[in-house]
Design a protein around this motif. Structure first.
Motif, PDB file in Angstrom:
ATOM      1  N   ILE B 406       0.879  -1.181   0.000  1.00  0.00           N
ATOM      2  CA  ILE B 406       0.000   0.000   0.000  1.00  0.00           C
ATOM      3  C   ILE B 406       0.911   1.224   0.000  1.00  0.00           C
ATOM      4  O   ILE B 406       1.838   1.312   0.829  1.00  0.00           O
ATOM      5  N   ASP B 407       0.684   2.151  -0.918  1.00  0.00           N
ATOM      6  CA  ASP B 407       1.599   3.290  -1.014  1.00  0.00           C
ATOM      7  C   ASP B 407       0.885   4.631  -0.966  1.00  0.00           C
ATOM      8  O   ASP B 407       1.470   5.678  -1.224  1.00  0.00           O
ATOM      9  N   SER B 408      -0.393   4.593  -0.641  1.00  0.00           N
ATOM     10  CA  SER B 408      -1.123   5.853  -0.571  1.00  0.00           C
ATOM     11  C   SER B 408      -2.039   5.810   0.653  1.00  0.00           C
ATOM     12  O   SER B 408      -2.764   4.820   0.850  1.00  0.00           O
ATOM     13  N   PHE B 409      -1.981   6.837   1.460  1.00  0.00           N
ATOM     14  CA  PHE B 409      -2.743   6.840   2.729  1.00  0.00           C
ATOM     15  C   PHE B 409      -3.588   8.100   2.832  1.00  0.00           C
ATOM     16  O   PHE B 409      -3.186   9.134   2.294  1.00  0.00           O
ATOM     17  N   PRO B 410      -4.708   8.083   3.531  1.00  0.00           N
ATOM     18  CA  PRO B 410      -5.280   6.920   4.213  1.00  0.00           C
ATOM     19  C   PRO B 410      -5.761   5.865   3.220  1.00  0.00           C
ATOM     20  O   PRO B 410      -6.114   6.194   2.090  1.00  0.00           O
ATOM     21  N   TYR B 411      -5.751   4.596   3.678  1.00  0.00           N
ATOM     22  CA  TYR B 411      -6.120   3.481   2.817  1.00  0.00           C
ATOM     23  C   TYR B 411      -7.170   2.636   3.531  1.00  0.00           C
ATOM     24  O   TYR B 411      -6.962   2.226   4.684  1.00  0.00           O
ATOM     25  N   SER B 412      -8.282   2.402   2.861  1.00  0.00           N
ATOM     26  CA  SER B 412      -9.316   1.541   3.448  1.00  0.00           C
ATOM     27  C   SER B 412      -9.186   0.141   2.871  1.00  0.00           C
ATOM     28  O   SER B 412      -9.276  -0.042   1.653  1.00  0.00           O
ATOM     29  N   THR B 413      -8.952  -0.827   3.732  1.00  0.00           N
ATOM     30  CA  THR B 413      -8.813  -2.210   3.265  1.00  0.00           C
ATOM     31  C   THR B 413     -10.202  -2.796   3.016  1.00  0.00           C
ATOM     32  O   THR B 413     -11.194  -2.283   3.536  1.00  0.00           O
ATOM     33  N   PRO B 414     -10.278  -3.895   2.276  1.00  0.00           N
ATOM     34  CA  PRO B 414     -11.583  -4.555   2.110  1.00  0.00           C
ATOM     35  C   PRO B 414     -12.049  -5.253   3.387  1.00  0.00           C
ATOM     36  O   PRO B 414     -13.142  -5.801   3.411  1.00  0.00           O
ATOM     37  N   VAL B 415     -11.206  -5.261   4.418  1.00  0.00           N
ATOM     38  CA  VAL B 415     -11.594  -5.935   5.660  1.00  0.00           C
ATOM     39  C   VAL B 415     -11.748  -4.918   6.805  1.00  0.00           C
ATOM     40  O   VAL B 415     -11.299  -5.133   7.934  1.00  0.00           O
ATOM     41  N   VAL B 417     -10.712  -1.995   7.851  1.00  0.00           N
ATOM     42  CA  VAL B 417      -9.757  -1.193   8.621  1.00  0.00           C
ATOM     43  C   VAL B 417      -9.241  -0.068   7.745  1.00  0.00           C
ATOM     44  O   VAL B 417      -8.969  -0.269   6.561  1.00  0.00           O
ATOM     45  N   GLU B 418      -9.129   1.122   8.324  1.00  0.00           N
ATOM     46  CA  GLU B 418      -8.517   2.230   7.612  1.00  0.00           C
ATOM     47  C   GLU B 418      -7.124   2.459   8.181  1.00  0.00           C
ATOM     48  O   GLU B 418      -6.968   2.653   9.387  1.00  0.00           O
ATOM     49  N   TYR B 419      -6.119   2.371   7.308  1.00  0.00           N
ATOM     50  CA  TYR B 419      -4.740   2.653   7.727  1.00  0.00           C
ATOM     51  C   TYR B 419      -4.525   4.154   7.536  1.00  0.00           C
ATOM     52  O   TYR B 419      -4.681   4.656   6.425  1.00  0.00           O
ATOM     53  N   ASP B 420      -4.150   4.854   8.591  1.00  0.00           N
ATOM     54  CA  ASP B 420      -4.005   6.306   8.440  1.00  0.00           C
ATOM     55  C   ASP B 420      -2.643   6.697   7.879  1.00  0.00           C
ATOM     56  O   ASP B 420      -2.521   7.691   7.174  1.00  0.00           O
ATOM     57  N   THR B 421      -1.612   5.897   8.192  1.00  0.00           N
ATOM     58  CA  THR B 421      -0.288   6.263   7.693  1.00  0.00           C
ATOM     59  C   THR B 421       0.620   5.040   7.659  1.00  0.00           C
ATOM     60  O   THR B 421       0.330   4.031   8.293  1.00  0.00           O
ATOM     61  N   GLY B 422       1.686   5.129   6.919  1.00  0.00           N
ATOM     62  CA  GLY B 422       2.637   4.030   6.853  1.00  0.00           C
ATOM     63  C   GLY B 422       3.634   4.277   5.738  1.00  0.00           C
ATOM     64  O   GLY B 422       3.376   5.076   4.829  1.00  0.00           O
ATOM     65  N   ASP B 423       4.804   3.641   5.844  1.00  0.00           N
ATOM     66  CA  ASP B 423       5.794   3.731   4.772  1.00  0.00           C
ATOM     67  C   ASP B 423       6.522   2.397   4.712  1.00  0.00           C
ATOM     68  O   ASP B 423       7.591   2.220   5.278  1.00  0.00           O
ATOM     69  N   TYR B 424       5.870   1.443   4.045  1.00  0.00           N
ATOM     70  CA  TYR B 424       6.397   0.074   4.051  1.00  0.00           C
ATOM     71  C   TYR B 424       7.663  -0.050   3.227  1.00  0.00           C
ATOM     72  O   TYR B 424       8.526  -0.859   3.520  1.00  0.00           O
ATOM     73  N   THR B 425       7.757   0.768   2.178  1.00  0.00           N
ATOM     74  CA  THR B 425       8.952   0.721   1.341  1.00  0.00           C
ATOM     75  C   THR B 425      10.180   1.149   2.145  1.00  0.00           C
ATOM     76  O   THR B 425      11.230   0.504   2.099  1.00  0.00           O
ATOM     77  N   ALA B 426      10.021   2.227   2.904  1.00  0.00           N
ATOM     78  CA  ALA B 426      11.152   2.699   3.715  1.00  0.00           C
ATOM     79  C   ALA B 426      11.540   1.650   4.758  1.00  0.00           C
ATOM     80  O   ALA B 426      12.724   1.424   5.032  1.00  0.00           O
ATOM     81  N   THR B 427      10.526   0.996   5.330  1.00  0.00           N
ATOM     82  CA  THR B 427      10.803  -0.022   6.328  1.00  0.00           C
ATOM     83  C   THR B 427      11.536  -1.208   5.704  1.00  0.00           C
ATOM     84  O   THR B 427      12.473  -1.748   6.278  1.00  0.00           O
ATOM     85  N   MET B 428      11.110  -1.554   4.506  1.00  0.00           N
ATOM     86  CA  MET B 428      11.773  -2.673   3.815  1.00  0.00           C
ATOM     87  C   MET B 428      13.203  -2.303   3.429  1.00  0.00           C
ATOM     88  O   MET B 428      14.111  -3.132   3.540  1.00  0.00           O
ATOM     89  N   ASP B 429      13.403  -1.044   3.003  1.00  0.00           N
ATOM     90  CA  ASP B 429      14.774  -0.577   2.702  1.00  0.00           C
ATOM     91  C   ASP B 429      15.660  -0.771   3.920  1.00  0.00           C
ATOM     92  O   ASP B 429      16.781  -1.270   3.839  1.00  0.00           O
ATOM     93  N   LYS B 430      15.131  -0.341   5.058  1.00  0.00           N
ATOM     94  CA  LYS B 430      15.903  -0.398   6.300  1.00  0.00           C
ATOM     95  C   LYS B 430      16.203  -1.855   6.664  1.00  0.00           C
ATOM     96  O   LYS B 430      17.325  -2.193   7.077  1.00  0.00           O
ATOM     97  N   LEU B 431      15.200  -2.699   6.483  1.00  0.00           N
ATOM     98  CA  LEU B 431      15.372  -4.118   6.822  1.00  0.00           C
ATOM     99  C   LEU B 431      16.457  -4.748   5.949  1.00  0.00           C
ATOM    100  O   LEU B 431      17.349  -5.445   6.447  1.00  0.00           O
ATOM    101  N   GLU B 432      16.390  -4.461   4.661  1.00  0.00           N
ATOM    102  CA  GLU B 432      17.384  -5.067   3.759  1.00  0.00           C
ATOM    103  C   GLU B 432      18.795  -4.589   4.099  1.00  0.00           C
ATOM    104  O   GLU B 432      19.752  -5.346   4.011  1.00  0.00           O
ATOM    105  N   GLU B 433      18.876  -3.324   4.514  1.00  0.00           N
ATOM    106  CA  GLU B 433      20.178  -2.778   4.911  1.00  0.00           C
ATOM    107  C   GLU B 433      20.670  -3.477   6.188  1.00  0.00           C
ATOM    108  O   GLU B 433      21.822  -3.879   6.298  1.00  0.00           O
TER     109      GLU B 433
END
Lengths: 161, 489
Positions: B406-415, B417-433
């Motif tokens: 998910i790269d755009s927030f807020p995001y309403s899932t089909p289940v 829940v509304e995600y108000d914020t997040g940056d999964y790409t940045a988190t994944m960058d950090k994890l890979e590093e």
């Protein structure tokens, strides 16, 4: 009923007990020393470890009568004379070696027994010695770290868990 | 850089000193004047009819104050489930009676048949062994699939079958059917999330005390949740007004969820202390904990992911059997539904998601929330499925995740829940590093446990903050308030 006499945490005690009274029951119910915990009652978990004449013992699997004439130390007798935490206790706090605290008395008593036998244990020796003590919260890493720190070894290189 | 104050500083815990000096006060450390001791006689079979229950010899044993059986609880409430779930046909879940002491039938090993109250623990144990009883063993259902088959032995005679509810959540059938019919690839995974016993170091303890001068009851209990226990036990089991009932939860020696729930032993000691006008204390043995503490997990799941020709996730469908055990524990019904279904989107923009859950009664110890309470199950299913899809498609599992984040927030899932914020790409960058993914040769991956975990370590979890006020690892997410409110009774 039998009369048992022993020294507990430096104090002479004498009580009438039945022959099948366990040491844990004697300490908790007769002497109201509730720091010695019962987690399993079958010598598995180590929450009840005390020292009897300097030896670490699981108090849930020992009759009170077996401690006749002995010098017994429980967790309540481990702090410094002025009430401050002993080196081992302080290390547990400093390195977050406890969470819910239920296994902690047994861990401290086992750690004290280890450091008496082996003042500078390796990490492997610490882990090996803790084989009879179960903790469900910490994952053990910080307990091991606390014991190594209490032995005066540098633990700054060990990552916090 | 270590800090000595503010955010990120290491703080010393206030409770450590009492725990380190043996001065903690756990429930079993509390004893009161005139206290009696309670031992439960528990079923050693999974399913049976109690034909004969004769306590007369046991009552004559030394030190026995009173022996209670199911008869003493006739007309008294059973243990309620605290969360109503409505099935996909709009019907309420089946909530069978959960008596404090067995009423004619036992439905799992450990189901309490009788309780002895005596002057000492030893006398209570001896008397419990002297109770004469005869159980006609009935066929037991343990496996969930077998429990749902036609003609299976029924855990509860008053129900049509062993189905508690058939729950469906998320996208409608047309949307999910369309996604799967348009799929270029479908990955399917069957998973068992095994049952476990929580086993906190401190066994459960309950001490009930009654003051007839003011008609007040006090329960000391090993609890993560004393307020709810006061509500459930007072209002639904024993009929004690809230202002006449105090529930005290002192230091707790670990819970992991299993000390959240209201248990029969708590209601029993409170009830019995009023009957005999003396305090009644029960301390679980470790063996008893295996038979009487609510267990965790126990799901069998089939999960399917539909992907388009460009490897975009276009549909997700899950079918789960969730074991409830023999009775509904306090929050059992909410765990595989609202705590699980709402997490199935994970961090991916899958447009159609449907969650199907059948909750099943079996002749086993009740199951309830344990460490994460179905959020780990949801994440495990989803991320294992993504890994499997990557392997089947021959693509990098992290790249597949990145593509579908998910790269755009807020995001309403089909289940729901509304995600108000997040940056999964940045988190994944950090994890890979952090894991130096680039630097790992295949041989090194095998040699170093951390490296071999790289796939699953990339798992990201979002937890609804409205259900539990905790910021998740990678995003804070907000659940809508339209969820069914907990029902009591």
């Amino acid at each position: 009923m039998t009369k048992v006499t022993m020294t507990v945490n430096g104090k002479a005690v004498s009580k009438e007990v039945s022959g099948n009274t366990l040491m844990t029951e004697f300490l908790r119910d007769e002497l109201h020393l509730t720091g010695t915990h019962v987690g399993c009652d079958t010598s598995q978990c180590g929450a009840c470890v005390i020292h009897v004449d300097g030896q670490s013992v699981k108090a849930c699997t020992m009759f009170a009568g077996e401690a006749e004439g002995a010098s017994v130390t429980t967790i309540e007798g481990m702090a410094n004379a002025d009430g401050s935490l002993s080196v081992i206790q302080q290390a547990f706090q400093d390195h977050h070696g406890l969470q819910c605290g239920f296994c902690t008395p047994g861990m401290v008593m086992t750690a004290a027994a280890l450091l008496k036998e082996n003042p500078k244990p390796s990490e492997h020796e610490v882990r090996d010695y803790l084989e009879g003590n179960i903790c469900r919260c910490t994952g053990y890493h910080n307990i091991v770290k606390a014991i190594l720190a209490a032995s005066g070894q540098d633990v700054s290189g060990i990552a916090a868990e | 850089m270590p800090k000595d104050h503010g955010i990120g500083a290491s703080q010393k815990r206030r409770e450590d000193v009492r725990f380190l000096t043996g001065a903690g006060q756990y429930t079993d450390d509390i004893s009161t004047y005139g206290q009696t001791y309670c031992v439960f006689l528990r079923s050693d079979v999974a399913h049976g009819t109690i034909n004969n229950l004769d306590t007369s010899d046991a009552e004559a044993m030394p030190g026995v104050v009173r022996i209670f059986t199911g008869k003493d609880f006739e007309g008294i409430g059973g243990l309620p489930c605290g969360w109503q779930v409505t099935d996909k046909n709009g019907e309420p879940m089946k909530e069978p009676a959960h008596p404090v002491l067995a009423q004619g039938k036992v439905r799992h090993v450990g189901d309490p048949i009788a309780a002895v109250v005596a002057e000492s623990l030893e006398e209570a144990r001896n008397a419990a062994e002297a109770i004469v009883y005869d159980i006609d063993e009935l066929p037991a259902v343990v496996d969930m699939k077998a429990a749902l088959e036609a003609g299976a032995a029924k855990v509860h005679d008053d129900l049509d079958d062993n189905l508690c509810y058939d729950w469906q959540f998320g996208s409608d059938q047309a949307a999910i059917d369309e996604a799967f019919s348009n799929a270029a690839h479908v990955t399917t995974l069957d998973l068992i999330n095994n049952r476990l016993v929580a086993n906190p170091m401190e066994p459960r303890v309950a001490l009930g005390e009654y003051n007839r001068a003011n008609d007040e009851s006090t329960l000391y209990t090993t609890s993560q949740n004393p307020h709810v226990i006061r509500l459930l036990m007072g209002a639904f089991v024993l009929g004690i007004p809230e202002h006449k009932l105090r529930v005290v939860a002192p230091d707790v020696g670990g819970g992991f969820g299993t000390k959240i729930f209201h248990y029969a032993e708590e209601a029993f000691v409170t009830f019995a202390s009023r009957q005999i006008n003396r305090p009644v204390k029960w301390t679980s043995t470790r063996s008893e904990a295996f038979m009487s503490d609510a267990h965790g997990r126990d799901h069998v799941t089939k999960i399917e992911l539909a992907l388009d020709a460009d490897n975009n996730f276009i549909g997700l469908r899950t079918d789960t059997l969730a074991n409830m055990g023999a009775y509904l524990s306090t929050f059992s019904s909410s765990v595989p539904t609202w705590l699980h279904g709402t997490l199935m989107a994970g961090n991916y923009k899958t447009p159609a998601i449907q969650v199907n859950v059948k909750a099943v009664f079996t002749n086993t110890v009740p199951v309830d929330a344990y460490r994460g309470a179905c959020r780990p199950e949801a994440t495990f299913q989803l991320e294992r499925l993504v890994d499997k899809a990557a392997r089947e498609l021959g693509v990098d599992p992290i790249a597949l995740r990145r593509q579908n984040f998910i790269d755009s927030f807020p995001y309403s899932t089909p289940v729901a829940v509304e995600y108000d914020t997040g940056d999964y790409t940045a988190t994944m960058d950090k994890l890979e590093e952090m894991i130096d993914r680039e630097g790992f040769e295949p041989a090194a991956r095998r040699a170093r446990p951390m490296a071999s975990c790289a796939g699953s370590a990339s798992t990201a979890i979002s937890r609804p903050a409205a259900l539990r006020r905790r910021t998740s690892w990678v995003s804070s997410a907000r659940a809508p308030v339209s969820m069914t409110p907990p029902r009591c009774g």
